[in-house]
Write an enzyme that holds these catalytic residues in place. Structure first.
Site, PDB file in Angstrom:
ATOM      1  N   ASP A 243       0.865  -1.167   0.000  1.00 18.12           N
ATOM      2  CA  ASP A 243       0.000   0.000   0.000  1.00 18.12           C
ATOM      3  C   ASP A 243       0.907   1.225   0.000  1.00 18.12           C
ATOM      4  O   ASP A 243       2.046   1.162   0.474  1.00 18.12           O
ATOM      5  CB  ASP A 243      -0.861   0.033   1.261  1.00 18.12           C
TER       6      ASP A 243
ATOM      7  N   HIS B 198       5.154  -7.133  -0.557  1.00 15.04           N
ATOM      8  CA  HIS B 198       4.927  -8.395  -1.241  1.00 15.04           C
ATOM      9  C   HIS B 198       5.650  -8.429  -2.589  1.00 15.04           C
ATOM     10  O   HIS B 198       6.037  -7.388  -3.125  1.00 15.04           O
ATOM     11  CB  HIS B 198       3.424  -8.586  -1.471  1.00 15.04           C
TER      12      HIS B 198
ATOM     13  N   SER C 241       7.496   3.275   6.005  1.00 16.43           N
ATOM     14  CA  SER C 241       8.500   4.114   5.370  1.00 16.43           C
ATOM     15  C   SER C 241       8.245   4.246   3.882  1.00 16.43           C
ATOM     16  O   SER C 241       7.186   4.695   3.475  1.00 16.43           O
ATOM     17  CB  SER C 241       9.903   3.571   5.640  1.00 16.43           C
TER      18      SER C 241
END
Length: 290
Positions: free
Chosen positions: A99, A155, A257
């Site tokens: 995300d 991922h 981050s």
């Protein structure tokens, strides 16, 4: 309570104050302390920490796999419920590893990209000597910024194999837009890991660069039984042979981050990918060469 929360957030929206409070403090000491504090499993410490955290952010825990957490850290690195993210199945698509909010993105020209408008940096300074910058000339890059409220795991963007991880120790500057507009070559100075990955039948070489920041200087990678942070004293060039499928979890930031994705010539930004766009893990990020 709502007015108080809005007042606090408005206060921290002031650029000078935000920069002062998140960068002009002992960054390393604050980061080590937060790493220790966030793992405290005393219920009242956990509950108060999560309560204060939610004053400053719009964290949404409705997608979390569990709703009860042992500590603030356990909440930060939460897993998602199965099915709340869709992985684009098309073979022509490289998906977003996390995300995030799209920062600077575009073409790699003369071995150079941007962290913010008017603030360029050389990819050789970020990736290190193990990567030939010419191999990425004419390619593309995307910067993905994870806020503290977001899902913090990342991922595999495509099926392939991780063949090398290079750890670069460094500083822990805040990586929010305010700091990126003020500190030149910030990403190149911060602690980071370079993940080298071969994808697809053509064995295209792409790179994922998770960049740590203040309060966040720890990166966990599956397949490597180590925690990469300022206290890590092992080999900084780690040869791997880790096979992964598209969407497979690779690891997580201890808090949150930035991830920068680099791909060689022939790759293109997927439609709709531009600075400021919010993106979910598994959505289309790049398209492979024809």
């Amino acid at each position: 309570m709502m007015k108080f929360t809005q007042s606090i957030r408005k206060l921290f929206a002031n650029e000078d104050l935000n920069f002062l409070l998140t960068n002009r403090i002992p960054r390393h000491t604050a980061t080590v302390w937060m790493g220790w504090f966030s793992k405290i499993e005393i219920p009242w410490v956990r509950d108060l920490s999560i309560y204060v955290w939610r004053i400053f952010t719009d964290v949404d825990l409705s997608e979390a796999k569990k709703q009860s957490f042992k500590s603030l850290h356990d909440c930060f690195v939460r897993e998602l419920r199965e099915g709340v993210r869709s992985i684009d199945p098309h073979e022509s698509v490289v998906t977003s590893p996390s995300d995030g909010i799209v920062g600077e993105c575009g073409s790699i020209t003369n071995g150079q990209v941007f962290q913010a408008k008017g603030f360029p940096y050389k990819i050789s300074e970020l990736l290190g000597a193990s990567v030939d910058p010419q191999s990425l000339e004419g390619g593309v890059y995307v910067t993905l910024r994870l806020t503290s409220a977001m899902y913090h795991r990342f991922h595999a963007p495509y099926q392939g194999k991780i063949d090398r991880v290079v750890y670069h120790s460094g500083d822990t500057w805040n990586v929010n837009p305010i700091a990126l507009r003020r500190i030149e070559k910030l990403f190149c100075m911060n602690e980071r890991a370079m993940i080298s990955m071969r994808i697809g039948s053509a064995q295209h070489q792409i790179y994922l660069v998770p960049v740590a920041a203040i309060l966040v200087a720890s990166i966990r990678l599956h397949g490597l039984n180590i925690l990469l942070n300022s206290r890590y004293r092992g080999d900084h060039n780690i040869e791997c042979d880790l096979t992964c499928t598209k969407g497979q979890e690779l690891g997580w930031f201890e808090h949150g981050s930035t991830i920068i994705v680099f791909a060689p010539r022939g790759f293109e930004l997927a439609p709709g990918i531009k600075s400021g766009e919010h993106i979910k893990m598994g959505c289309s990020l790049l398209t492979l060469p024809d």
